[in-house]
Design an enzyme around this catalytic site. Structure first.
Site, mmCIF file in Angstrom:
data_model
loop_
_atom_site.group_PDB
_atom_site.id
_atom_site.type_symbol
_atom_site.label_atom_id
_atom_site.label_comp_id
_atom_site.label_asym_id
_atom_site.label_seq_id
_atom_site.Cartn_x
_atom_site.Cartn_y
_atom_site.Cartn_z
ATOM 1 N N ASP A 168 29.925 42.867 -10.890
ATOM 2 C CA ASP A 168 28.860 42.375 -10.023
ATOM 3 C C ASP A 168 28.345 41.051 -10.583
ATOM 4 O O ASP A 168 27.783 41.011 -11.693
ATOM 5 C CB ASP A 168 27.722 43.395 -9.950
ATOM 6 C CG ASP A 168 26.676 43.018 -8.913
ATOM 7 O OD1 ASP A 168 26.988 42.231 -8.012
ATOM 8 O OD2 ASP A 168 25.536 43.516 -9.017
ATOM 9 N N ARG A 192 15.467 53.804 0.234
ATOM 10 C CA ARG A 192 15.821 53.737 -1.187
ATOM 11 C C ARG A 192 15.013 52.588 -1.762
ATOM 12 O O ARG A 192 15.260 51.427 -1.455
ATOM 13 C CB ARG A 192 17.322 53.490 -1.375
ATOM 14 C CG ARG A 192 17.720 53.250 -2.844
ATOM 15 C CD ARG A 192 19.203 52.927 -2.956
ATOM 16 N NE ARG A 192 19.573 51.720 -2.246
ATOM 17 C CZ ARG A 192 19.911 50.573 -2.835
ATOM 18 N NH1 ARG A 192 19.894 50.464 -4.151
ATOM 19 N NH2 ARG A 192 20.267 49.538 -2.109
#
Length: 506
Positions: free
Chosen positions: A87, A233
């Site tokens: 990432d 979330r």
């Protein structure tokens, strides 16, 4: 009513290659991910249901694409339900969904083991004099910061404006308990010898959608990774990567309690800071814990005062909610940390990373007469976070009993290999163990299988508390292959993985 606080962490690790000054971090990170030899499935990460541009405030760019799409191609899902991938040129470990903060702290620690083993395996592919170093920290000391994020399951019924209103000051002031410590300041903040947090200097907005620039205290990305009609979330990006097991546990546990109380309407009026962005680095730079933070009601309070207030409120909430061994333990440890912080901050060197690091650095300063700008101190700062068990200063402290442990080595080893049993991570992890050759793609709320038919079969997993051992173990054990699993989940009419009828087990 609050929803159960399923939680987890995502940690981007700093990376270096010794004796390779011009190394490419993205290539090195890919080498680490692809070299991990534990039980895993190399699959493409599916972005089909992800919407990084959707904003919890009710606006944003619907259908925006993931900016780092290449990360989908350097991706593995592990037998413990976790994700290991690249990432933004960092190797990242995302824990599986965990039932409570104690389990999440355990799986966060398991991530260190996975990363350390992956680095060793990748190192065998380099020249003899080269070595990959991985660091569980948040800054390279050159003006770049990388994340340690937390995720909490919230009810969609909770207005996001209340998260902003109530949670901001809690996150700003909790740094006294969650920081990993850092030599110096960055990002144009005032000079300081040592500060509590690795990340505080890099926050520039109170609220926002970004995670890598103009970083906000409250992140508004609205990707529930579950049923969007029922859940949010909450993606918390303000926090340090911790090596201390106690620290990770209290960090996750206190936030989970706070959010549960907020959903229940059990908190008094919010405490609002006049300038929360400035207060973020002011708290981190305040080693005396006496700096008065200006409040919107005209008063002021220290970070320590405010954490005591939050502890009092959440203790009362917990008493009304009823006993829970895990959260009772969170509150007890939280209170112990604040009590010791009030009397002798360095007594926390056995529980908090910033205190352990400060004690080490002060020892070297006194022994060798070093000034705070001596490069040796910055090198020691980095070495604290090295996840090589033979090199990392944290691990040396832990081996000699100078850091309190919550978990036995055997527990951590099990978490490296086995998924949590009370969330959908169990189904994901067991599918990796049993049917990895048939898995072709995955994300947090679905798995995609190749079963020898004309079309791939997607099994949705929209409920974080389904897919548990109790619900799916018999189905998994009876399925001879992925095709049999899909048939069992789909029922006699051929439905694949809907969350109705037979497929409710997932």
């Amino acid at each position: 009513m609050s929803v159960h606080k399923v939680c987890g962490t995502e940690t981007e690790y700093g990376i270096s290659v010794r004796n390779q000054g011009d190394f490419n971090p993205a290539i090195a990170s890919g080498l680490v991910v692809n070299s991990y030899a534990g039980e895993r499935a190399r699959v493409q990460w599916s972005f089909e249901e992800e919407s990084p541009g959707r904003d919890a405030r009710g606006f944003g760019v619907e259908g925006a694409v993931v900016s780092d799409y290449d990360s989908a191609l350097v991706n593995v899902v592990l037998s413990n339900g976790a994700r290991l991938y690249v990432d933004h040129a960092h190797p990242e470990y995302s824990t599986p969904e965990c039932f409570d903060p104690l389990e999440a702290a355990l799986h966060d620690k398991a991530g260190e083991v996975v990363m350390a083993r992956a680095a060793v395996a990748a190192g065998t592919l380099l020249d003899n004099e080269q070595r990959i170093g991985l660091y569980k920290n948040n800054s390279d000391g050159k003006g770049n910061s990388y994340g340690a994020h937390e995720n909490y399951l919230l009810s969609r019924d909770l207005p996001f404006s209340e998260v902003i209103e109530f949670f901001t000051t809690f996150l700003v002031t909790r740094q006294i308990l969650t920081g990993s410590g850092k030599v110096g300041a960055e990002n144009g903040r005032p000079d300081v010898a040592f500060q509590l947090s690795q990340r505080a200097d890099f926050f520039e907005e109170r609220v926002g959608l970004e995670t890598t620039l103009k970083r906000p205290i409250i992140n508004t990305r609205d990707e529930p990774h579950g049923d969007p009609s029922k859940y949010r979330r909450l993606h918390v990006i303000i926090g340090d990567a911790n090596l201390s097991e106690t620290q990770t546990f209290v960090k996750l546990g206190a936030a989970s309690l706070f959010l549960a109380a907020l959903e229940e309407g059990a908190l008094p009026d919010p405490v609002a800071l006049v300038d929360p962005v400035t207060a973020t680095w002011q708290v981190s730079h305040d080693l005396d814990f006496r700096f008065p933070l200006a409040l919107e009601d005209g008063g002021s309070a220290t970070s320590l005062d405010l954490q005591w207030q939050y502890l009092e409120w959440l203790t009362k909430y917990s008493e009304l909610a009823g006993p829970d061994p895990v959260y009772d333990r969170v509150l007890a440890q939280w209170e112990e940390l604040l009590t010791d912080l009030e009397s002798d901050p360095l007594s926390l060197a056995d529980r908090l990373d910033w205190a352990a690091k400060l004690r080490i650095l002060e020892g070297y300063r006194q022994r060798d007469g070093l000034s705070w700008d001596d490069p040796k101190l910055r090198a020691l700062d980095l070495q604290y976070h090295d996840i090589d068990p033979e090199r990392g200063l944290y691990y040396r402290l832990a081996r000699r009993g100078s850091m309190r442990r919550l978990f036995m080595d055997g527990e951590i080893e099990r978490a490296v290999a086995e998924p949590p049993e009370l969330t959908r991570a169990y189904f994901r992890g067991r599918c990796v163990s049993r049917f990895s050759q048939s898995l072709v793609a995955a994300n947090w709320d679905s798995l995609v299988f190749e079963v020898g038919e004309d079309t791939l079969k997607r099994v949705p997993m929209m409920e974080p508390l389904r897919g548990t051992k109790e619900r799916v173990d018999s189905v998994l054990s009876q399925a001879a292959d992925a095709a049999g699993l899909v048939r069992a989940l789909g029922g006699s009419n051929g439905r694949t993985g809907t969350e109705e009828g037979p497929a409710e087990g997932n």
